[in-house]
Design a protein around this motif. Structure first.
Motif, PDB file in Angstrom:
ATOM      1  N   LEU A 139       0.826  -1.208   0.000  1.00 22.54           N
ATOM      2  CA  LEU A 139       0.000   0.000   0.000  1.00 22.54           C
ATOM      3  C   LEU A 139       0.864   1.263   0.000  1.00 22.54           C
ATOM      4  O   LEU A 139       0.547   2.239  -0.688  1.00 22.54           O
ATOM      5  CB  LEU A 139      -0.921  -0.001   1.223  1.00 22.54           C
ATOM      6  N   VAL A 140       1.958   1.240   0.761  1.00 25.72           N
ATOM      7  CA  VAL A 140       2.843   2.410   0.796  1.00 25.72           C
ATOM      8  C   VAL A 140       3.439   2.670  -0.589  1.00 25.72           C
ATOM      9  O   VAL A 140       3.423   3.808  -1.087  1.00 25.72           O
ATOM     10  CB  VAL A 140       3.968   2.215   1.823  1.00 25.72           C
ATOM     11  N   LEU A 141       3.963   1.625  -1.232  1.00 27.30           N
ATOM     12  CA  LEU A 141       4.590   1.818  -2.537  1.00 27.30           C
ATOM     13  C   LEU A 141       3.570   2.267  -3.581  1.00 27.30           C
ATOM     14  O   LEU A 141       3.862   3.134  -4.420  1.00 27.30           O
ATOM     15  CB  LEU A 141       5.279   0.526  -2.987  1.00 27.30           C
ATOM     16  N   LEU A 142       2.382   1.707  -3.546  1.00 28.00           N
ATOM     17  CA  LEU A 142       1.345   2.136  -4.486  1.00 28.00           C
ATOM     18  C   LEU A 142       0.922   3.569  -4.219  1.00 28.00           C
ATOM     19  O   LEU A 142       0.645   4.332  -5.156  1.00 28.00           O
ATOM     20  CB  LEU A 142       0.140   1.196  -4.392  1.00 28.00           C
ATOM     21  N   SER A 143       0.888   3.964  -2.954  1.00 26.50           N
ATOM     22  CA  SER A 143       0.511   5.343  -2.619  1.00 26.50           C
ATOM     23  C   SER A 143       1.565   6.338  -3.080  1.00 26.50           C
ATOM     24  O   SER A 143       1.241   7.484  -3.418  1.00 26.50           O
ATOM     25  CB  SER A 143       0.290   5.481  -1.114  1.00 26.50           C
ATOM     26  N   LEU A 144       2.833   5.914  -3.115  1.00 21.82           N
ATOM     27  CA  LEU A 144       3.893   6.806  -3.592  1.00 21.82           C
ATOM     28  C   LEU A 144       3.716   7.101  -5.077  1.00 21.82           C
ATOM     29  O   LEU A 144       4.090   8.180  -5.556  1.00 21.82           O
ATOM     30  CB  LEU A 144       5.267   6.175  -3.356  1.00 21.82           C
ATOM     31  N   GLU A 145       3.151   6.150  -5.819  1.00 24.05           N
ATOM     32  CA  GLU A 145       2.912   6.359  -7.246  1.00 24.05           C
ATOM     33  C   GLU A 145       1.632   7.148  -7.482  1.00 24.05           C
ATOM     34  O   GLU A 145       1.584   8.024  -8.347  1.00 24.05           O
ATOM     35  CB  GLU A 145       2.818   5.008  -7.970  1.00 24.05           C
ATOM     36  N   SER A 146       0.593   6.829  -6.730  1.00 19.80           N
ATOM     37  CA  SER A 146      -0.720   7.438  -6.978  1.00 19.80           C
ATOM     38  C   SER A 146      -0.985   8.669  -6.121  1.00 19.80           C
ATOM     39  O   SER A 146      -1.958   9.380  -6.353  1.00 19.80           O
ATOM     40  CB  SER A 146      -1.816   6.407  -6.700  1.00 19.80           C
ATOM     41  N   ARG A 147      -0.116   8.879  -5.096  1.00 21.04           N
ATOM     42  CA  ARG A 147      -0.307   9.956  -4.116  1.00 21.04           C
ATOM     43  C   ARG A 147      -1.677   9.831  -3.430  1.00 21.04           C
ATOM     44  O   ARG A 147      -2.367  10.818  -3.190  1.00 21.04           O
ATOM     45  CB  ARG A 147      -0.154  11.332  -4.772  1.00 21.04           C
ATOM     46  N   ASN A 148      -2.036   8.600  -3.114  1.00 23.74           N
ATOM     47  CA  ASN A 148      -3.312   8.300  -2.483  1.00 23.74           C
ATOM     48  C   ASN A 148      -3.142   8.272  -0.975  1.00 23.74           C
ATOM     49  O   ASN A 148      -2.495   7.377  -0.423  1.00 23.74           O
ATOM     50  CB  ASN A 148      -3.821   6.941  -2.998  1.00 23.74           C
ATOM     51  N   GLY A 149      -3.732   9.252  -0.304  1.00 17.14           N
ATOM     52  CA  GLY A 149      -3.609   9.330   1.148  1.00 17.14           C
ATOM     53  C   GLY A 149      -4.329   8.212   1.864  1.00 17.14           C
ATOM     54  O   GLY A 149      -3.911   7.771   2.944  1.00 17.14           O
ATOM     55  N   VAL A 150      -5.426   7.710   1.276  1.00 16.66           N
ATOM     56  CA  VAL A 150      -6.184   6.620   1.902  1.00 16.66           C
ATOM     57  C   VAL A 150      -5.317   5.369   2.003  1.00 16.66           C
ATOM     58  O   VAL A 150      -5.348   4.646   3.007  1.00 16.66           O
ATOM     59  CB  VAL A 150      -7.473   6.334   1.102  1.00 16.66           C
ATOM     60  N   ALA A 151      -4.535   5.099   0.952  1.00 17.32           N
ATOM     61  CA  ALA A 151      -3.657   3.925   0.963  1.00 17.32           C
ATOM     62  C   ALA A 151      -2.618   4.040   2.069  1.00 17.32           C
ATOM     63  O   ALA A 151      -2.292   3.052   2.734  1.00 17.32           O
ATOM     64  CB  ALA A 151      -2.977   3.756  -0.393  1.00 17.32           C
ATOM     65  N   ARG A 152      -2.106   5.234   2.300  1.00 16.56           N
ATOM     66  CA  ARG A 152      -1.122   5.420   3.366  1.00 16.56           C
ATOM     67  C   ARG A 152      -1.742   5.206   4.741  1.00 16.56           C
ATOM     68  O   ARG A 152      -1.122   4.604   5.626  1.00 16.56           O
ATOM     69  CB  ARG A 152      -0.515   6.815   3.285  1.00 16.56           C
ATOM     70  N   VAL A 153      -2.963   5.686   4.900  1.00 15.30           N
ATOM     71  CA  VAL A 153      -3.662   5.461   6.176  1.00 15.30           C
ATOM     72  C   VAL A 153      -3.881   3.973   6.385  1.00 15.30           C
ATOM     73  O   VAL A 153      -3.669   3.438   7.481  1.00 15.30           O
ATOM     74  CB  VAL A 153      -5.003   6.220   6.195  1.00 15.30           C
ATOM     75  N   GLY A 154      -4.287   3.271   5.322  1.00  7.96           N
ATOM     76  CA  GLY A 154      -4.471   1.833   5.410  1.00  7.96           C
ATOM     77  C   GLY A 154      -3.180   1.120   5.790  1.00  7.96           C
ATOM     78  O   GLY A 154      -3.182   0.188   6.610  1.00  7.96           O
ATOM     79  N   ALA A 155      -2.076   1.573   5.204  1.00 16.34           N
ATOM     80  CA  ALA A 155      -0.775   0.978   5.533  1.00 16.34           C
ATOM     81  C   ALA A 155      -0.437   1.210   7.004  1.00 16.34           C
ATOM     82  O   ALA A 155       0.042   0.305   7.703  1.00 16.34           O
ATOM     83  CB  ALA A 155       0.309   1.567   4.646  1.00 16.34           C
ATOM     84  N   GLY A 156      -0.701   2.428   7.488  1.00 10.65           N
ATOM     85  CA  GLY A 156      -0.431   2.724   8.894  1.00 10.65           C
ATOM     86  C   GLY A 156      -1.253   1.856   9.826  1.00 10.65           C
ATOM     87  O   GLY A 156      -0.745   1.370  10.858  1.00 10.65           O
ATOM     88  N   LEU A 157      -2.512   1.624   9.486  1.00 11.02           N
ATOM     89  CA  LEU A 157      -3.372   0.780  10.316  1.00 11.02           C
ATOM     90  C   LEU A 157      -2.876  -0.664  10.327  1.00 11.02           C
ATOM     91  O   LEU A 157      -2.911  -1.342  11.365  1.00 11.02           O
ATOM     92  CB  LEU A 157      -4.813   0.845   9.810  1.00 11.02           C
ATOM     93  N   LEU A 158      -2.406  -1.141   9.177  1.00  6.71           N
ATOM     94  CA  LEU A 158      -1.880  -2.507   9.110  1.00  6.71           C
ATOM     95  C   LEU A 158      -0.612  -2.655   9.944  1.00  6.71           C
ATOM     96  O   LEU A 158      -0.403  -3.680  10.600  1.00  6.71           O
ATOM     97  CB  LEU A 158      -1.602  -2.896   7.656  1.00  6.71           C
ATOM     98  N   VAL A 159       0.233  -1.635   9.934  1.00  8.43           N
ATOM     99  CA  VAL A 159       1.443  -1.682  10.763  1.00  8.43           C
ATOM    100  C   VAL A 159       1.065  -1.680  12.250  1.00  8.43           C
ATOM    101  O   VAL A 159       1.652  -2.420  13.049  1.00  8.43           O
ATOM    102  CB  VAL A 159       2.382  -0.502  10.428  1.00  8.43           C
ATOM    103  N   CYS A 160       0.076  -0.864  12.614  1.00 13.34           N
ATOM    104  CA  CYS A 160      -0.377  -0.859  14.012  1.00 13.34           C
ATOM    105  C   CYS A 160      -0.977  -2.207  14.390  1.00 13.34           C
ATOM    106  O   CYS A 160      -0.772  -2.701  15.509  1.00 13.34           O
ATOM    107  CB  CYS A 160      -1.404   0.252  14.219  1.00 13.34           C
ATOM    108  N   PHE A 161      -1.710  -2.816  13.456  1.00 15.39           N
ATOM    109  CA  PHE A 161      -2.254  -4.150  13.707  1.00 15.39           C
ATOM    110  C   PHE A 161      -1.122  -5.154  13.933  1.00 15.39           C
ATOM    111  O   PHE A 161      -1.177  -5.975  14.864  1.00 15.39           O
ATOM    112  CB  PHE A 161      -3.124  -4.577  12.524  1.00 15.39           C
ATOM    113  N   ALA A 162      -0.083  -5.082  13.107  1.00 17.40           N
ATOM    114  CA  ALA A 162       1.077  -5.968  13.282  1.00 17.40           C
ATOM    115  C   ALA A 162       1.694  -5.785  14.662  1.00 17.40           C
ATOM    116  O   ALA A 162       2.150  -6.752  15.287  1.00 17.40           O
ATOM    117  CB  ALA A 162       2.111  -5.708  12.189  1.00 17.40           C
ATOM    118  N   ALA A 163       1.696  -4.548  15.158  1.00 17.09           N
ATOM    119  CA  ALA A 163       2.294  -4.264  16.469  1.00 17.09           C
ATOM    120  C   ALA A 163       1.468  -4.823  17.614  1.00 17.09           C
ATOM    121  O   ALA A 163       1.974  -4.934  18.742  1.00 17.09           O
ATOM    122  CB  ALA A 163       2.477  -2.759  16.642  1.00 17.09           C
ATOM    123  N   THR A 164       0.206  -5.191  17.370  1.00 20.42           N
ATOM    124  CA  THR A 164      -0.589  -5.838  18.415  1.00 20.42           C
ATOM    125  C   THR A 164      -0.297  -7.333  18.494  1.00 20.42           C
ATOM    126  O   THR A 164      -0.774  -8.011  19.411  1.00 20.42           O
ATOM    127  CB  THR A 164      -2.102  -5.657  18.168  1.00 20.42           C
TER     128      THR A 164
END
Length: 466
Positions: A139-164
């Protein structure tokens, strides 16, 4: 890659996704999902709804939600495989979007590493975490190409989920969050350092917040690390550093029970029980009203050499560096005994996957020390490459997470290093795809910087095994 280019290259797109599909099919040869002793315990708690924090309650909570619709390990297997497959497919799509079909095929092929194929068939927190982090990176790499903020938020949530799922997941997650932050965060070193520290705190808080929200009972799981390290200090320092207990001659007891491979000989499930064991140590801390973590840190400070000897001895085994004999079976072949009769379905595909994983563990592909050395080499070489930020962050995530087990590990299982293997392999493909664009002298320098660390470590590890 624009829409018309994607359409023109459609046949090759299907080929680039084939390795991912093949890897998922091979992992499904463990159907309905191999359950270990850890996942058997988690399933039992998911059934009862009475969670403790010995294993991540978040995974048990998700499992409990699914149970009314589909009992058994299969839905958790599909969840971890679904996240992992989506992440790998997203990485392939990202490379195709950039017009790099060769890199796309290479990224898809990363999913075919024998150990990752086998491990992803086991229902484990490490596999669910690896799936979440792979999807986050895509999601992060795709967001860097598309400049999609929603994808970055999704990536952040997945990382937080991994941290649980693992408290030390912050070591893997911070570099991914830094990459998701875009070019603003690395604009200056102080800004990046402050951002990384704040992200680390956020990720460290994720597990206790989730555990509290799920009503998980405290199990003193941290004592496994505390006991292992106190035993190591006692073994190497020659004097008892445990709190006062009923055990007579604790130094002699530790010498009889201690092994640098893992802490289990001090647990409550071994037979015979060690005189210095989990329950007795826990009672000693509670009776003296001593907080285990400050006590543990204090003993490390007082006995740094003994602690370092213990930790290096364990890390050497854990990372499969200078070892001679096999530590333990690299992957599980059958499910742990369980009252629900969950077991994997025997098949030729299962034999193939298991055999390939076991054989690869006898090569540098199965030695975490080599993967960490490769990640280090990638970080050295990245400065000359077009995808420098991506390579730095991916290799950093692989390296820091792997090195973290030098401090936080209490066993010597290869599953701990699943994310290190996945992230380092992905970073390697991206780096090698950038190398041909360099001037010839820079190609040689870059190639050497990437190759020398893992080759040197692999050579030393090979010689130790002769």
């Amino acid at each position: 890659m624009k829409g018309p280019e994607l359409k023109a290259a459609r046949p090759f797109h299907a080929l680039a996704f084939l390795p991912v599909l093949a890897a998922m099919g091979l992992s499904l040869s463990y159907w309905p999902g191999l359950v270990t002793y850890d996942s058997v315990r988690q399933y039992d708690q998911a059934l009862s709804g009475a969670f403790d924090d010995w294993h991540p309650p978040m995974m048990e909570g998700i499992w409990r939600l699914i149970l009314p619709l589909w009992p058994g390990p299969a839905p958790m297997l599909l969840l971890q495989l679904g996240l992992y497959a989506a992440g790998m497919a997203g990485l392939v799509f990202w490379a195709l979007w950039r017009g790099r079909p060769g890199i796309a095929f290479g990224l898809g092929s990363c999913a075919l590493l024998p150990l990752s194929v086998a491990l992803m068939g086991e229902v484990l927190k490490d596999c669910l975490m690896a799936g979440a982090l792979t999807a986050a990176v895509a999601l992060v790499l795709l967001s860097l190409e598309s400049r999609n903020g929603v994808a970055r938020v999704g990536a952040g949530l997945l990382v937080c989920f991994a941290a649980t799922l693992r408290f030390n997941a912050f070591l893997a997650g911070v570099p991914i969050l830094l990459l998701a932050a875009g070019p603003v965060m690395p604009a200056s070193r102080p800004r990046m350092a402050i951002g990384a520290a704040l992200m680390a705190v956020l990720l460290l808080l994720a597990m206790p917040i989730a555990n509290r929200a799920l009503g998980a009972e405290a199990s003193d799981v941290n004592l496994s690390l505390v006991i292992f390290d106190l035993a190591g200090i006692t073994e190497h320092g020659g004097q008892n550093v445990f709190p006062a207990m009923a055990a007579s001659q604790p130094v002699a007891a530790v010498r009889r029970c201690y092994t640098p491979v893992k802490w289990d000989s001090f647990s409550w499930w071994v037979d015979p029980l060690c005189p210095v064991n989990f329950e007795d140590v826990r009672r000693a801390f509670h009776a003296a009203h001593i907080s285990a973590t400050p006590f543990w840190i204090g003993q490390i400070i007082r006995h740094p050499i003994a602690y370092a000897q213990h930790r290096l001895a364990h890390w050497n085994i854990n990372a499969r560096f200078l070892v001679h004999d096999e530590v333990e079976r690299p992957v599980q072949r059958v499910s742990a005994p369980n009252e629900w009769n969950f077991r994997v379905t025997e098949s030729a595909a299962l034999d193939l996957v298991d055999g390939a994983a076991v054989r690869s563990a006898d090569t540098p592909l199965g030695w975490p020390c080599v993967w960490m050395a490769l990640a280090f080499g990638l970080m050295l070489a990245a400065r000359r490459l077009a995808s420098a930020r991506i390579i730095w962050m991916l290799a950093g995530s692989a390296l820091f997470y792997g090195l973290g087990y030098g401090v936080f590990s209490v066993a010597s299982e290869l599953r701990y290093y699943l994310w290190t293997m996945v992230a380092a392999s992905v970073a390697t493909v991206i780096a090698l795809g950038d190398v041909p664009a360099l001037r010839r002298p820079d190609r040689w320098r870059t190639g050497l910087e990437i190759a020398v660390p893992p080759l040197a470590v692999a050579l030393a590890a090979t010689l130790a095994r002769l």
